[in-house]
Design an enzyme around this catalytic site. Structure first.
Site, mmCIF file in Angstrom:
data_model
loop_
_atom_site.group_PDB
_atom_site.id
_atom_site.type_symbol
_atom_site.label_atom_id
_atom_site.label_comp_id
_atom_site.label_asym_id
_atom_site.label_seq_id
_atom_site.Cartn_x
_atom_site.Cartn_y
_atom_site.Cartn_z
ATOM 1 N N LYS A 9 -13.651 -71.634 11.902
ATOM 2 C CA LYS A 9 -13.494 -71.959 10.492
ATOM 3 C C LYS A 9 -12.410 -71.066 9.913
ATOM 4 C CE LYS A 9 -15.910 -71.521 6.047
ATOM 5 N NZ LYS A 9 -15.339 -72.724 5.437
ATOM 6 N N PRO A 188 -7.548 -66.060 6.210
ATOM 7 C CA PRO A 188 -7.015 -66.871 7.309
ATOM 8 C C PRO A 188 -6.693 -66.040 8.547
ATOM 9 C CG PRO A 188 -5.962 -67.455 5.224
ATOM 10 C CD PRO A 188 -6.761 -66.209 4.970
ATOM 11 N N SER A 189 -6.730 -66.697 9.699
ATOM 12 C CA SER A 189 -6.345 -66.118 10.993
ATOM 13 C C SER A 189 -7.179 -64.893 11.361
ATOM 14 C CB SER A 189 -4.850 -65.760 11.001
ATOM 15 O OG SER A 189 -4.059 -66.901 10.726
ATOM 16 N N ARG A 190 -8.386 -64.833 10.840
ATOM 17 C CA ARG A 190 -9.305 -63.732 11.129
ATOM 18 C C ARG A 190 -8.805 -62.376 10.636
ATOM 19 N NH1 ARG A 190 -11.980 -67.561 11.548
ATOM 20 N NH2 ARG A 190 -13.554 -68.049 13.112
ATOM 21 N N LEU A 191 -7.832 -62.357 9.746
ATOM 22 C CA LEU A 191 -7.361 -61.102 9.152
ATOM 23 C C LEU A 191 -8.154 -60.851 7.861
ATOM 24 C CD1 LEU A 191 -3.514 -61.357 9.760
ATOM 25 C CD2 LEU A 191 -5.207 -60.024 11.028
#
Length: 212
Positions: A9, A188-191
């Site tokens: 997600k 976003p992007s797991r950051l």
């Protein structure tokens, strides 16, 4: 069926910076909790409570927060339950709030103590009658032969107390006094954004950003 490992997600609802959070983490938590309630997040007051007993094995369960102020976070339960015994052996716990609709979570850690009898009595009397009767009837975490046996015990208690049940000594509240609070905002992007507060010896809070 798709693989669980492939489930992903993207989080993009909001951000969290050091400039945005409040100086006091309790105030920041109250702000986020208020926003979760305003957004009508289901069971926004639900939290995972993790404890560790003398055997060093952690256990977790979902409970409901009943109060938060500068003293800490309060909830109510059976003192003779598994968590009650574990807190008697090791008076530290970790709380986790997860509001997926807002892509947020909060971790709170600290020492736990029982609250006063006056606070317990006041809250007990505010509960629905059936909840009060259930608190008296249930020996939480202990085995019971059947649902019928449990319901029979509730009926006995109702017959004994009627509309005026008295708070049992084994039921009451705990308050966790935090020494660590972490706010997580999905990105976003797991950051992800992670802002942690650590209580210092002088009573002040040190605030720092953590890597995701």
């Amino acid at each position: 069926m798709s693989s669980i490992a492939d489930l992903r997600k993207e989080y993009s609802r909001a951000s969290l910076s050091e400039d945005e959070v409040l100086h006091n983490p309790i105030d920041q938590f109250s702000k986020w909790l208020g926003e979760a309630l305003l957004a009508k997040v289901p069971e926004a007051n639900a939290m995972t409570v993790s404890t560790v007993g003398a055997n060093n094995r952690p256990s977790s369960r979902i409970l409901l927060i009943k109060d938060v102020d500068q003293r800490g976070v309060t909830w109510f339960t059976n003192y003779e339950s598994r968590k009650g015994h574990e807190l008697a052996q090791n008076p530290y716990a970790a709380l986790l709030f997860y509001w997926i609709e807002l892509e947020r979570q909060v971790r709170i850690e600290g020492r736990v103590e029982r609250i006063s009898d006056a606070e317990n009595d006041a809250y007990f009397q505010s509960r629905p009658l059936k909840s009060r009767l259930g608190a008296i009837a249930s020996s939480q975490s202990r085995p019971v032969a059947s649902r019928a046996e449990l319901e029979a015990r509730v009926a006995e208690v109702e017959q004994q107390y009627g509309d005026h049940p008295v708070r049992p000594a084994h039921w009451g509240g705990y308050r966790l006094t935090p020494d660590y609070i972490e706010f997580w905002q999905g990105r976003p992007s797991r950051l992800h954004d992670r802002i942690a507060y650590v209580l210092q010896a002088d009573g002040s809070w040190k605030r720092q950003r953590l890597q995701p």
